[in-house]
Design a protein around this motif. Sequence first.
Motif, PDB file in Angstrom:
ATOM      1  N   MET A   1     -34.843 -18.224 -37.495  1.00  0.00           N
ATOM      2  CA  MET A   1     -36.235 -18.584 -37.359  1.00  0.00           C
ATOM      3  C   MET A   1     -36.893 -18.560 -38.734  1.00  0.00           C
ATOM      4  SD  MET A   1     -39.571 -16.863 -35.828  1.00  0.00           S
ATOM      5  CE  MET A   1     -39.452 -15.880 -37.262  1.00  0.00           C
ATOM      6  N   GLU A   2     -37.375 -19.677 -39.169  1.00  0.00           N
ATOM      7  CA  GLU A   2     -38.016 -19.750 -40.485  1.00  0.00           C
ATOM      8  C   GLU A   2     -39.498 -19.409 -40.416  1.00  0.00           C
ATOM      9  OE1 GLU A   2     -36.670 -19.988 -43.529  1.00  0.00           O
ATOM     10  OE2 GLU A   2     -34.825 -19.793 -42.400  1.00  0.00           O
ATOM     11  N   SER A   3     -40.242 -20.094 -39.553  1.00  0.00           N
ATOM     12  CA  SER A   3     -41.658 -19.780 -39.415  1.00  0.00           C
ATOM     13  C   SER A   3     -42.174 -20.290 -38.086  1.00  0.00           C
ATOM     14  CB  SER A   3     -42.481 -20.382 -40.562  1.00  0.00           C
ATOM     15  OG  SER A   3     -42.455 -21.784 -40.486  1.00  0.00           O
ATOM     16  N   VAL A   4     -43.259 -19.680 -37.643  1.00  0.00           N
ATOM     17  CA  VAL A   4     -43.915 -20.059 -36.406  1.00  0.00           C
ATOM     18  C   VAL A   4     -45.388 -20.231 -36.722  1.00  0.00           C
ATOM     19  CG1 VAL A   4     -44.518 -19.328 -34.078  1.00  0.00           C
ATOM     20  CG2 VAL A   4     -42.290 -18.722 -35.008  1.00  0.00           C
ATOM     21  N   LYS A   5     -45.921 -21.406 -36.471  1.00  0.00           N
ATOM     22  CA  LYS A   5     -47.350 -21.627 -36.712  1.00  0.00           C
ATOM     23  C   LYS A   5     -48.103 -21.322 -35.430  1.00  0.00           C
ATOM     24  CE  LYS A   5     -50.519 -25.100 -38.635  1.00  0.00           C
ATOM     25  NZ  LYS A   5     -51.545 -24.244 -38.959  1.00  0.00           N
ATOM     26  N   LEU A   6     -49.096 -20.486 -35.534  1.00  0.00           N
ATOM     27  CA  LEU A   6     -49.922 -20.169 -34.378  1.00  0.00           C
ATOM     28  C   LEU A   6     -51.093 -21.141 -34.332  1.00  0.00           C
ATOM     29  CD1 LEU A   6     -49.934 -16.287 -34.657  1.00  0.00           C
ATOM     30  CD2 LEU A   6     -48.403 -17.742 -33.379  1.00  0.00           C
ATOM     31  N   GLU A   7     -51.598 -21.348 -33.153  1.00  0.00           N
ATOM     32  CA  GLU A   7     -52.679 -22.312 -32.972  1.00  0.00           C
ATOM     33  C   GLU A   7     -54.029 -21.779 -33.431  1.00  0.00           C
ATOM     34  OE1 GLU A   7     -52.209 -25.503 -32.040  1.00  0.00           O
ATOM     35  OE2 GLU A   7     -50.092 -24.981 -32.126  1.00  0.00           O
ATOM     36  N   VAL A   8     -54.097 -20.502 -33.719  1.00  0.00           N
ATOM     37  CA  VAL A   8     -55.378 -19.887 -34.044  1.00  0.00           C
ATOM     38  C   VAL A   8     -55.521 -19.681 -35.546  1.00  0.00           C
ATOM     39  CG1 VAL A   8     -56.807 -17.845 -33.683  1.00  0.00           C
ATOM     40  CG2 VAL A   8     -55.430 -18.735 -31.819  1.00  0.00           C
ATOM     41  N   GLN A   9     -56.544 -20.223 -36.120  1.00  0.00           N
ATOM     42  CA  GLN A   9     -56.970 -19.930 -37.494  1.00  0.00           C
ATOM     43  C   GLN A   9     -55.881 -20.135 -38.548  1.00  0.00           C
ATOM     44  OE1 GLN A   9     -58.613 -15.972 -37.346  1.00  0.00           O
ATOM     45  NE2 GLN A   9     -59.837 -16.429 -35.558  1.00  0.00           N
ATOM     46  N   ASN A  10     -54.978 -21.078 -38.340  1.00  0.00           N
ATOM     47  CA  ASN A  10     -53.942 -21.411 -39.325  1.00  0.00           C
ATOM     48  C   ASN A  10     -53.039 -20.250 -39.718  1.00  0.00           C
ATOM     49  OD1 ASN A  10     -54.740 -24.146 -39.573  1.00  0.00           O
ATOM     50  ND2 ASN A  10     -56.467 -23.477 -40.819  1.00  0.00           N
ATOM     51  N   VAL A  11     -52.847 -19.315 -38.828  1.00  0.00           N
ATOM     52  CA  VAL A  11     -51.976 -18.180 -39.096  1.00  0.00           C
ATOM     53  C   VAL A  11     -50.527 -18.607 -38.882  1.00  0.00           C
ATOM     54  CG1 VAL A  11     -51.315 -15.870 -38.316  1.00  0.00           C
ATOM     55  CG2 VAL A  11     -53.729 -16.476 -38.515  1.00  0.00           C
ATOM     56  N   VAL A  12     -49.664 -18.204 -39.813  1.00  0.00           N
ATOM     57  CA  VAL A  12     -48.236 -18.518 -39.718  1.00  0.00           C
ATOM     58  C   VAL A  12     -47.444 -17.221 -39.799  1.00  0.00           C
ATOM     59  CG1 VAL A  12     -46.304 -19.691 -40.854  1.00  0.00           C
ATOM     60  CG2 VAL A  12     -48.552 -20.796 -40.768  1.00  0.00           C
ATOM     61  N   LEU A  13     -46.457 -17.082 -38.917  1.00  0.00           N
ATOM     62  CA  LEU A  13     -45.496 -15.986 -38.995  1.00  0.00           C
ATOM     63  C   LEU A  13     -44.252 -16.565 -39.652  1.00  0.00           C
ATOM     64  CD1 LEU A  13     -45.649 -14.440 -35.418  1.00  0.00           C
ATOM     65  CD2 LEU A  13     -46.873 -13.730 -37.455  1.00  0.00           C
ATOM     66  N   ARG A  14     -43.743 -15.877 -40.668  1.00  0.00           N
ATOM     67  CA  ARG A  14     -42.555 -16.391 -41.345  1.00  0.00           C
ATOM     68  C   ARG A  14     -41.775 -15.242 -41.962  1.00  0.00           C
ATOM     69  NH1 ARG A  14     -43.497 -15.471 -46.506  1.00  0.00           N
ATOM     70  NH2 ARG A  14     -45.428 -16.045 -47.552  1.00  0.00           N
ATOM     71  N   LYS A  15     -40.553 -15.584 -42.379  1.00  0.00           N
ATOM     72  CA  LYS A  15     -39.735 -14.603 -43.084  1.00  0.00           C
ATOM     73  C   LYS A  15     -40.406 -14.243 -44.406  1.00  0.00           C
ATOM     74  CE  LYS A  15     -35.228 -15.806 -41.275  1.00  0.00           C
ATOM     75  NZ  LYS A  15     -33.841 -16.153 -41.613  1.00  0.00           N
ATOM     76  N   ASN A  65     -38.561  -8.841 -38.999  1.00  0.00           N
ATOM     77  CA  ASN A  65     -39.694  -8.380 -39.787  1.00  0.00           C
ATOM     78  C   ASN A  65     -40.331  -9.627 -40.367  1.00  0.00           C
ATOM     79  OD1 ASN A  65     -39.380  -5.426 -39.680  1.00  0.00           O
ATOM     80  ND2 ASN A  65     -37.420  -5.882 -40.633  1.00  0.00           N
ATOM     81  N   LEU A  66     -41.526  -9.951 -39.901  1.00  0.00           N
ATOM     82  CA  LEU A  66     -42.161 -11.189 -40.311  1.00  0.00           C
ATOM     83  C   LEU A  66     -43.466 -10.942 -41.046  1.00  0.00           C
ATOM     84  CD1 LEU A  66     -41.611 -13.261 -37.042  1.00  0.00           C
ATOM     85  CD2 LEU A  66     -40.200 -13.245 -39.113  1.00  0.00           C
ATOM     86  N   ALA A  67     -43.734 -11.806 -42.003  1.00  0.00           N
ATOM     87  CA  ALA A  67     -45.003 -11.787 -42.719  1.00  0.00           C
ATOM     88  C   ALA A  67     -46.026 -12.546 -41.882  1.00  0.00           C
ATOM     89  CB  ALA A  67     -44.843 -12.444 -44.080  1.00  0.00           C
ATOM     90  N   ILE A  68     -47.233 -12.013 -41.811  1.00  0.00           N
ATOM     91  CA  ILE A  68     -48.360 -12.714 -41.187  1.00  0.00           C
ATOM     92  C   ILE A  68     -49.108 -13.358 -42.341  1.00  0.00           C
ATOM     93  CG2 ILE A  68     -50.462 -12.501 -39.820  1.00  0.00           C
ATOM     94  CD1 ILE A  68     -49.265  -9.810 -38.749  1.00  0.00           C
ATOM     95  N   THR A  69     -49.188 -14.681 -42.337  1.00  0.00           N
ATOM     96  CA  THR A  69     -49.799 -15.366 -43.472  1.00  0.00           C
ATOM     97  C   THR A  69     -50.970 -16.241 -43.033  1.00  0.00           C
ATOM     98  OG1 THR A  69     -48.361 -17.318 -43.382  1.00  0.00           O
ATOM     99  CG2 THR A  69     -47.577 -15.430 -44.663  1.00  0.00           C
ATOM    100  N   LEU A  70     -51.885 -16.398 -43.949  1.00  0.00           N
ATOM    101  CA  LEU A  70     -53.036 -17.276 -43.769  1.00  0.00           C
ATOM    102  C   LEU A  70     -53.231 -17.997 -45.100  1.00  0.00           C
ATOM    103  CD1 LEU A  70     -55.456 -18.218 -42.031  1.00  0.00           C
ATOM    104  CD2 LEU A  70     -56.732 -16.289 -42.962  1.00  0.00           C
ATOM    105  N   ASN A  71     -53.228 -19.315 -45.058  1.00  0.00           N
ATOM    106  CA  ASN A  71     -53.335 -20.110 -46.293  1.00  0.00           C
ATOM    107  C   ASN A  71     -52.277 -19.685 -47.321  1.00  0.00           C
ATOM    108  OD1 ASN A  71     -55.574 -21.447 -45.167  1.00  0.00           O
ATOM    109  ND2 ASN A  71     -56.921 -19.807 -45.876  1.00  0.00           N
ATOM    110  N   LYS A  72     -51.074 -19.442 -46.829  1.00  0.00           N
ATOM    111  CA  LYS A  72     -49.897 -19.079 -47.647  1.00  0.00           C
ATOM    112  C   LYS A  72     -49.982 -17.700 -48.287  1.00  0.00           C
ATOM    113  CE  LYS A  72     -48.574 -23.810 -48.339  1.00  0.00           C
ATOM    114  NZ  LYS A  72     -48.132 -24.853 -49.233  1.00  0.00           N
ATOM    115  N   GLU A  73     -50.989 -16.915 -47.923  1.00  0.00           N
ATOM    116  CA  GLU A  73     -51.126 -15.553 -48.442  1.00  0.00           C
ATOM    117  C   GLU A  73     -50.752 -14.563 -47.340  1.00  0.00           C
ATOM    118  OE1 GLU A  73     -54.410 -13.224 -51.031  1.00  0.00           O
ATOM    119  OE2 GLU A  73     -55.164 -14.027 -49.149  1.00  0.00           O
ATOM    120  N   VAL A  74     -49.950 -13.550 -47.691  1.00  0.00           N
ATOM    121  CA  VAL A  74     -49.586 -12.515 -46.725  1.00  0.00           C
ATOM    122  C   VAL A  74     -50.807 -11.654 -46.452  1.00  0.00           C
ATOM    123  CG1 VAL A  74     -48.194 -10.453 -46.330  1.00  0.00           C
ATOM    124  CG2 VAL A  74     -47.162 -12.461 -47.396  1.00  0.00           C
ATOM    125  N   ILE A  75     -51.178 -11.535 -45.166  1.00  0.00           N
ATOM    126  CA  ILE A  75     -52.331 -10.710 -44.782  1.00  0.00           C
ATOM    127  C   ILE A  75     -51.935  -9.557 -43.870  1.00  0.00           C
ATOM    128  CG2 ILE A  75     -53.967 -12.592 -45.118  1.00  0.00           C
ATOM    129  CD1 ILE A  75     -54.048 -12.819 -41.977  1.00  0.00           C
TER     130      ILE A  75
END
Length: 174
Positions: A1-15, A65-75
């Motif tokens: 799994m590389e990344s998962v884009k969520l429908e809310v607020q452009n949040v992406v879960l990724r490695k 273990n996934l990073a929660i990202t918004l606009n490519k920044e880990v949040i």
Amino acid sequence: MESVKLEVQNVVLRKWQKGDEDSLVKYADNDAVAKFLKDSFPKPYTYSDAVNWVRFANRTIDSYNLAITLNKEVIGAIGVERQKDVYRKSAELGYWLGEEFWNRGIMTNVVKEMVELAFQNFPIVRLYAYVFTGNKASTIVLEKAGFELESIQKSAIYKNGQFMDQLVYVIVRI
């Protein structure tokens, strides 16, 4: 799994990836974030801690273990760790989010997505999360994501010189 884009607020879960260290330190080095996390979460959170985490996070076999990202920044971060032995059909969920992103519904959506990923990718029937007493926001997140309070473990936590109860939240799919 590389990344998962969520429908809310452009949040992406990724490695996790090299280059995440600066934003990881920016949001993880916060007393309010560390307050309800295990002592294994570094405080203060240094650049060296971030380098070690990014190096470790993608190497584990029995966890995501996934990073929660918004606009490519880990949040923030979220992870699921499969258990062993007689607990092998269970996994523990853990997460944190940078303080400036609290109360926006981000974590509830992230947890819902992670629940689906865990049940799809691990041969588990039970996913649980521990919550320290006083962490009302986390109890709300878990309940909105379908978890139920299973038990209260009295004085199970000793942090910052104080005893706290530990709440055990669980979601089961058989």
